[in-house]
Motif scaffolding. Sequence first.
Motif: not given
Length: 268
Positions: A39, A221, A261
């Motif tokens: 991310p 992301i 994430f």
Amino acid sequence: MEPDRYLERIGVDPASVDVGAVDLDTVGRLQHAHVGAVPFENLAIVGDPFDDADDGAGVVLALPHLYEKVVERERGGYCFELNGLFGWLLAELGVDTHRVAARVVGDDGDATPPANHHTNVVAFDRRYLVDVGMGTPTMRRPLPVGGEVVTGPVGVDWRVVESDRPDETHLTQYRRAGDDDWQDRYLFTDEPRELGYFEATCDYLQSAPESTFTGDPIVTIATETGHARLKRDSFVRESDGDEREEPVAPDEWHDVLKREFGLEYRSP
């Protein structure tokens, strides 16, 4: 640096990468995997958004530190960290690559301060821009430095054209599906830089009150159809140009961070 461990971090089988003979297609595969696994986030700067005592540990531009953070602790980071570390991986794999300083262009057309973005340029049959640390929209494939348009997997067009500014030679632009006009993303000059070149701007961006990175948490992301983004109080999923936003309560925030994430962040 343990390249195999880094490749596993981004979901790539080390046996599928021929060290010393990495071609452009492989670089593109690594870039695509990276933006979907690591991310873009600023939690090292802002800390836990629900703990007033946590101001974040700060960003340290030292390659061993970045490797420990991103690979071993499976965290993310922002451009100086992600592109800084990815450039090291490419070099370890035998790719002809160097770091480049860029200037992200704001909505008002301003491109300051200098070197407010770190990206990488690789050389094969020609030079290509390779970026894994840009937030959204996300560049997912190597981009020729020469004007050719590259359409990403989710329909966003990218290109590098000559800059009309006297202080930078190239301009990176994008165009979303259905749009007619190109949007400026960042300016750069294809001149090799050391990682230490970015330290002053990195320190400014992680400390100045007016910096984008010192306010609310930023976590985003790339996904197969768009991107996901976590704000302080909501979760946004963009898919094929459509966005859906849902509220996130404080006691749910860390669960969403982990589930969507792959990140675990707790106050020191």
